[in-house]
Design an enzyme around this catalytic site. Structure first.
Site, PDB file in Angstrom:
ATOM      1  N   LYS A 120      45.547  -0.497  62.636  1.00  0.00           N
ATOM      2  CA  LYS A 120      44.966  -1.047  61.408  1.00  0.00           C
ATOM      3  C   LYS A 120      44.660  -2.543  61.550  1.00  0.00           C
ATOM      4  CE  LYS A 120      46.402   2.411  58.118  1.00  0.00           C
ATOM      5  NZ  LYS A 120      47.136   3.338  59.006  1.00  0.00           N
TER       6      LYS A 120
HETATM    7  C1  LIG Z   1      46.815   4.692  59.202  1.00  0.00           C
HETATM    8  C2  LIG Z   1      47.327   5.380  60.413  1.00  0.00           C
HETATM    9  C3  LIG Z   1      46.808   6.627  60.841  1.00  0.00           C
HETATM   10  C4  LIG Z   1      45.752   7.381  60.064  1.00  0.00           C
HETATM   11  O1  LIG Z   1      44.487   6.762  60.102  1.00  0.00           O
HETATM   12  P1  LIG Z   1      43.370   7.145  59.015  1.00  0.00           P
HETATM   13  O2  LIG Z   1      42.295   6.142  59.209  1.00  0.00           O
HETATM   14  O3  LIG Z   1      44.026   7.039  57.673  1.00  0.00           O
HETATM   15  O4  LIG Z   1      42.925   8.547  59.324  1.00  0.00           O
HETATM   16  C5  LIG Z   1      47.309   7.177  62.010  1.00  0.00           C
HETATM   17  N1  LIG Z   1      48.302   6.563  62.706  1.00  0.00           N
HETATM   18  C6  LIG Z   1      48.814   5.377  62.330  1.00  0.00           C
HETATM   19  C7  LIG Z   1      49.902   4.777  63.134  1.00  0.00           C
HETATM   20  C8  LIG Z   1      48.356   4.741  61.174  1.00  0.00           C
HETATM   21  O5  LIG Z   1      48.896   3.569  60.787  1.00  0.00           O
END
Ligand SMILES: *Cc1c(COP(=O)(O)O)cnc(C)c1O
Length: 475
Positions: free
Chosen positions: A120
């Site tokens: 993220k």
């Molecule tokens: C947010 C997140 C996801 C999921 O990603 P999306 O964009 O919501 O599909 C998967 N793994 C981790 C570690 C995350 O922080």
């Protein structure tokens, strides 16, 4: 480039106009009027660019109302090896997203080398700099209000810390996060970051955020905004690393690849869908879920049937524990031929707690054109994948990345190189790593002893009036 709503009833807007907002006024999500196309000549020219230059090449097609020199400066500041290495030296961090090859044709794209050790950061760090830029121009301020059970809140705080014109009010459930997660957020001493631990569960915190957001007069008076995963700036920033990963895993632009993506809110894989629509040669997009398999069910059967929070399992890949995939509507809009009326019809059912089923409809027959495959992974699969990777390759992956690897290896079309997106480092999910391997994951130098740092957090009962008073007192 203008942006339109998936529900077809909102006026078109520019990139910077939608940057600071959330949903479109008609309740839909913003998408480009038409996806910008990437020519073969552009692909050839982009193949050897640095991450920041590639980000500029891709994002200047989306952010057409930011002057080129200013966009370039923002991207150069965002994507540096210092921000994306955490003091480690075990990969080529000048690449920002290094590609790790397990065996010929199977790779992991490292996306978790940012400040909070999760993918993220890739988009959120850019969002912090774009927000600061946009607010400066408008001489405006923004108070970001959010609720988190872990990853999103810390990524937002590390992206917004110390930024001019921005304050963050982040609610988390008191005592419900891991010691590491608490330390990551609560040890931030920046004056513009406010951590609020709510005596309650995550849903209580989320309800408080909704209550404040639905008080339109208060929201406007206190310049309340959000940074959730439907933000278009986040999705567009994620498109970039699909290009970077493609170039790293191939020799020429004649080749096709498969991407495997651990998915929750469908934000990450939505960016892959957009990269493919732009012309990147992606032969397969593999969606991996955990036990919360709403999206896997859709791609297998055509039925989209969100389970509701009461039927969402708590799993060992918690960032994928979602009941509704907030970005999924973007894909469905493309799937139904960009028919806003159809999307309104589907989501009138979803928003009322129901479901829709495309089996037998025209768009069901169109689905294969979009190149999706899907599968699900359980706690036992996760442990097994983590163990096998450690024993066979000496590579330690986190629980979410393990879900992606398991499903990716199972679903990949023979002959396509497979690129599995790494979404977090194992250090974030110590407990399950110990369960799988009997030892603790290594921690990047930047996070050593973080639990011992002084913490700054306001403990609060789940009461909206108290929250409003706190925000008013601190703005
Ligand atoms: C947010 C997140 C996801 C999921 O990603 P999306 O964009 O919501 O599909 C998967 N793994 C981790 C570690 C995350 O922080």
């Amino acid at each position: 480039m203008k942006y339109i709503s998936t529900r077809g009833l909102s006026p078109a807007k520019t990139f910077t106009e939608i940057l600071l907002g959330g949903l479109a006024p008609d309740g839909g999500l913003y998408l480009p009027e038409a996806y910008p196309q990437v020519t073969r000549a552009e692909l050839d020219a982009w193949r050897n660019l640095s991450y920041a230059d590639l980000a500029f090449a891709v994002l200047s097609k989306f952010a057409t109302d930011i002057p080129a020199a200013e966009l370039k400066a923002i991207l150069d500041k965002t994507y540096t090896a210092e921000v994306y290495s955490n003091g480690r030296e075990d990969s080529d961090f000048s690449q920002i997203t290094p590609l790790r090859t397990l065996v010929p044709g199977v790779h992991i794209l490292e996306l978790s080398n940012g400040p909070t050790l999760a993918f993220k950061d890739m988009a959120m760090q850019l969002l912090g700099n774009l927000f600061e830029y946009a607010l400066d121009k408008q001489h405006a301020e923004l108070n970001i209000l959010g609720a988190t059970s872990g990853d999103t809140g810390s990524a937002a705080e590390y992206a917004m810390r110390g930024k001019r014109g921005i304050r963050v009010f982040m609610l988390s459930p008191n005592g419900k996060m891991s010691a590491f997660q608490r330390a990551q957020m609560y040890s931030l001493q920046d004056e513009n970051i406010h951590n609020i631990a709510i005596n309650g569960m995550f849903d209580d915190a989320q309800d408080m955020v909704k209550a404040v957001s639905n008080d339109h007069a208060y929201k406007a008076a206190h310049k309340i905004g959000t940074v959730n995963s439907i933000n278009w700036g986040r999705v567009s920033a994620q498109v970039v690393y699909y290009f970077k990963g493609y170039f790293a895993a191939t020799q020429s632009n004649d080749e096709q690849v498969a991407f495997s993506v651990p998915s929750g809110n469908f934000g990450n894989i939505c960016a892959g869908h957009i990269a493919r629509m732009m012309g990147l040669p992606i032969g397969q997009l593999i969606l991996a879920t955990n036990e919360n398999d709403v999206l896997d069910e859709f791609f297998r059967t055509g039925a989209y049937s969100p389970r509701g929070t009461a039927h969402t399992y708590e799993t060992s890949s918690p960032s994928m524990d979602i009941s509704k995939a907030s970005n999924f509507e973007r894909f469905v809009y493309d799937l139904v031929g960009r028919d806003g009326a159809k999307v309104r019809e589907f989501w009138s059912r979803v928003d009322a707690g129901g479901a829709f089923d495309i089996k037998g409809m025209e768009c069901w027959h169109d689905l294969p054109k979009f190149k999706f495959s899907s599968g699900k992974s359980t706690h036992l699969d996760r442990l097994k994948t983590i163990r096998e990777l450690w024993e066979e390759y000496g590579v330690m992956v986190d629980t979410h990345t393990a879900d992606g690897l398991k499903v990716g290896l199972e679903q990949r079309r023979p002959g396509l190189p497979l690129i599995c997106l790494e979404t977090a480092l194992p250090a974030k999910f110590e407990e399950t790593i110990i369960e799988a391997l009997g030892c603790k994951p290594e921690r990047p130098a930047s996070m050593a002893g973080i639990e011992d740092l002084p913490q700054r957090v306001e403990v609060m009962d789940a009461d909206v009036a108290t929250l409003k008073a706190f925000i008013s007192a601190n703005t």
